[in-house]
Design an enzyme around this catalytic site. Sequence first.
Site, mmCIF file in Angstrom:
data_model
loop_
_atom_site.group_PDB
_atom_site.id
_atom_site.type_symbol
_atom_site.label_atom_id
_atom_site.label_comp_id
_atom_site.label_asym_id
_atom_site.label_seq_id
_atom_site.Cartn_x
_atom_site.Cartn_y
_atom_site.Cartn_z
ATOM 1 N N ARG A 46 -94.219 29.782 -27.086
ATOM 2 C CA ARG A 46 -95.427 28.964 -27.076
ATOM 3 C C ARG A 46 -96.323 29.208 -28.290
ATOM 4 O O ARG A 46 -97.060 28.332 -28.696
ATOM 5 C CB ARG A 46 -96.224 29.235 -25.797
ATOM 6 C CG ARG A 46 -95.881 28.229 -24.704
ATOM 7 C CD ARG A 46 -96.669 28.486 -23.474
ATOM 8 N NE ARG A 46 -96.455 29.858 -23.006
ATOM 9 C CZ ARG A 46 -96.791 30.298 -21.808
ATOM 10 N NH1 ARG A 46 -97.358 29.495 -20.949
ATOM 11 N NH2 ARG A 46 -96.565 31.541 -21.459
ATOM 12 N N LYS A 146 -80.965 39.121 -15.763
ATOM 13 C CA LYS A 146 -81.626 39.390 -14.514
ATOM 14 C C LYS A 146 -83.146 39.326 -14.672
ATOM 15 O O LYS A 146 -83.626 39.556 -15.775
ATOM 16 C CB LYS A 146 -81.228 40.752 -13.989
ATOM 17 C CG LYS A 146 -81.530 41.905 -14.946
ATOM 18 C CD LYS A 146 -81.134 43.188 -14.321
ATOM 19 C CE LYS A 146 -82.233 43.710 -13.455
ATOM 20 N NZ LYS A 146 -83.174 44.537 -14.186
ATOM 21 N N ASP A 175 -75.283 41.410 -17.764
ATOM 22 C CA ASP A 175 -75.647 42.691 -17.179
ATOM 23 C C ASP A 175 -75.426 43.660 -18.332
ATOM 24 O O ASP A 175 -74.280 43.945 -18.694
ATOM 25 C CB ASP A 175 -74.733 43.047 -16.007
ATOM 26 C CG ASP A 175 -75.160 44.364 -15.370
ATOM 27 O OD1 ASP A 175 -75.457 45.308 -16.137
ATOM 28 O OD2 ASP A 175 -75.201 44.461 -14.142
ATOM 29 N N HIS A 176 -76.510 44.138 -18.924
ATOM 30 C CA HIS A 176 -76.327 44.869 -20.202
ATOM 31 C C HIS A 176 -75.513 46.151 -20.015
ATOM 32 O O HIS A 176 -74.974 46.682 -20.972
ATOM 33 C CB HIS A 176 -77.665 45.115 -20.904
ATOM 34 C CG HIS A 176 -78.488 46.228 -20.338
ATOM 35 N ND1 HIS A 176 -79.228 46.099 -19.197
ATOM 36 C CD2 HIS A 176 -78.679 47.500 -20.763
ATOM 37 C CE1 HIS A 176 -79.840 47.242 -18.951
ATOM 38 N NE2 HIS A 176 -79.525 48.120 -19.876
ATOM 39 N N LYS A 180 -72.211 48.441 -22.498
ATOM 40 C CA LYS A 180 -72.269 49.832 -22.958
ATOM 41 C C LYS A 180 -70.857 50.330 -23.263
ATOM 42 O O LYS A 180 -69.919 50.030 -22.527
ATOM 43 C CB LYS A 180 -72.953 50.721 -21.908
ATOM 44 C CG LYS A 180 -74.451 50.430 -21.770
ATOM 45 C CD LYS A 180 -75.119 51.407 -20.833
ATOM 46 C CE LYS A 180 -76.520 50.973 -20.492
ATOM 47 N NZ LYS A 180 -77.578 51.505 -21.348
ATOM 48 N N GLU A 214 -83.442 57.899 -14.554
ATOM 49 C CA GLU A 214 -84.310 57.664 -15.715
ATOM 50 C C GLU A 214 -85.473 58.638 -15.678
ATOM 51 O O GLU A 214 -85.918 59.038 -14.595
ATOM 52 C CB GLU A 214 -84.870 56.243 -15.670
ATOM 53 C CG GLU A 214 -83.808 55.170 -15.781
ATOM 54 C CD GLU A 214 -84.442 53.786 -15.825
ATOM 55 O OE1 GLU A 214 -84.641 53.280 -16.926
ATOM 56 O OE2 GLU A 214 -84.754 53.229 -14.753
ATOM 57 N N HIS A 238 -76.445 46.669 -11.996
ATOM 58 C CA HIS A 238 -75.790 47.707 -12.802
ATOM 59 C C HIS A 238 -74.890 48.635 -11.972
ATOM 60 O O HIS A 238 -73.743 48.871 -12.330
ATOM 61 C CB HIS A 238 -76.824 48.554 -13.544
ATOM 62 C CG HIS A 238 -77.828 47.757 -14.320
ATOM 63 N ND1 HIS A 238 -77.505 46.601 -14.981
ATOM 64 C CD2 HIS A 238 -79.158 47.946 -14.553
ATOM 65 C CE1 HIS A 238 -78.589 46.124 -15.590
ATOM 66 N NE2 HIS A 238 -79.596 46.921 -15.330
HETATM 67 C C1 BG6 Z 1 -83.045 47.307 -16.523
HETATM 68 C C2 BG6 Z 1 -84.029 47.582 -15.434
HETATM 69 O O1 BG6 Z 1 -82.124 46.330 -16.117
HETATM 70 O O2 BG6 Z 1 -82.343 48.493 -16.848
HETATM 71 C C3 BG6 Z 1 -84.982 48.695 -15.846
HETATM 72 O O3 BG6 Z 1 -84.776 46.409 -15.142
HETATM 73 C C4 BG6 Z 1 -84.233 49.905 -16.313
HETATM 74 O O4 BG6 Z 1 -85.857 49.030 -14.763
HETATM 75 C C5 BG6 Z 1 -83.161 49.529 -17.346
HETATM 76 O O5 BG6 Z 1 -85.163 50.800 -16.883
HETATM 77 C C6 BG6 Z 1 -82.276 50.710 -17.680
HETATM 78 O O6 BG6 Z 1 -81.445 50.378 -18.756
HETATM 79 P P1 BG6 Z 1 -80.878 51.495 -19.744
HETATM 80 O O7 BG6 Z 1 -79.974 50.752 -20.652
HETATM 81 O O8 BG6 Z 1 -82.069 52.091 -20.427
HETATM 82 O O9 BG6 Z 1 -80.191 52.490 -18.872
#
Ligand code: BG6
Length: 481
Positions: A46, A146, A175-176, A180, A214, A238
Amino acid sequence: VPVDPFDLVVFGATGDLARRKLIPALYHRMHDGQMPEDARIVGVARAQLDAEGYRRMAEAALDEFGGEDARDAEMRRKFLATIDYVPLDVMEEAGWSRLKDALPTACGDRPRAFYLSVAPRFFGPIAEGVHAAGLTDANSRIVIEKPLGHDLASAAALNGVFAGHFSEHQIFRIDHYLGKETVQNLMALRFANAFFEPLWNARHIDHVQITVAEKVGVEGRGPYYDGIGAMRDMVQNHLLQLLCLVAMEPPSQFEPDAVRDEKLKVLRALAPLTRLEDVVRGQYAAGPGMPSYVEDANAPTSRTETFIALKAEVANWRWAGVPFYLRTGKRMKSRVSEVAVVFKSAPHSIFPAASGRAAQNVLALRLQPDEAITLGMTIKEPGPGGMRLAPAVLDMTFADTLGASNMRMPDAYERLVMDVIRGDQTLFMRGDEVEAAWAWVDAITARVDGERPELYEPGSAGPDDALMLMHRDGRRWRELA
Ligand code: BG6
């Protein structure tokens, strides 16, 4: 291998994900010779910027998140030259003509990807908008992240929205975790080596542990996170994806639908969780100099969980009776993500009690930090002291092996964005997988949402009940190093 020249339209181009991940990922791909100079990145947001203004923003993102490689002035110049910008409020019809002006109507032989780095409420209007503007054809694709819904019904509705304008092979659900390195290695390890497969079943495996711990709290993300919690934020996507890769049958080929068919079967084989003691929800309390979750999220009465541990079971022949223990949480002792496959003990010990006990064999895949595959074994303690058993670890830390020590580990997004351009969906979730995962999660959240989570100390391994979850079964979680 360089990809074909492409057009990538990033909606939400001024947002956090674009600045932290996408811009640096694309830069690195060009730096490493994969993104051609005549590719185009069109930022859309925007903000009333012109292309020059957005390029300055992209430069700042490279300064902050691009690392060493981003200092290459000549490469920067080439990269920034691929960037354009279109100010557009996707909710207003008027702005769409500007995007039409910036892109040729037909994709031609250039793959064209629309990357939706925006809140889900804009997914529908954008899918509709690019279609109505005539910017899509068989060579276009759409990329989404997501949250892909917050339950089965909303996820199915979302799938419906996209299905109205794109066919499944054009929809890339990120889904990242699947991007990895170690996660992809899990497939190589299982399916490119012969010796694991005969052991990969309930006869030889005692249990599986999947941990995503984390150190950070929710920080500024409270408004998104509250009411969502660890189950929906992390487990539904994940952790269940990791579980699928451990548990799936060998696909006949490394090909998108062959892989995803097998993952789907695992999700559908997840036994409904019937015992409430198999779910432990926690919320981080305040610690020295650290606010509690309810303070972080500014939600004094919140019952959202920031930690969850579960005991799951894949009800099929291969896995019957093998527990899959999952845990994930914020503000824990350390940042560790790993999959650990714990094997059964040797059936009979030939060594006298004085030799000590043999440790169980553990195959661990560490996703972060320090990507590695390790195999815990028992050996003879070196020296003349007689037959004394001692634990030892075969350690394949990627930075030390494969000559990767001075190699920059690529970020997951680098791989995933290039896969989008190549049209390879192997590392992306199919709509039916997302729905199957929600179906399993919904049955649990329906029972536990709204219950008061157990408070846990920041910097700990989570609530005590999570330890009990395993102790009850005579097992224990691996240390969070
Ligand atoms: C995200 C979540 O998908 O993954 C976050 O929404 C989380 O809450 C993150 O912190 C963790 O990703 P990574 O790659 O840092 O382990």
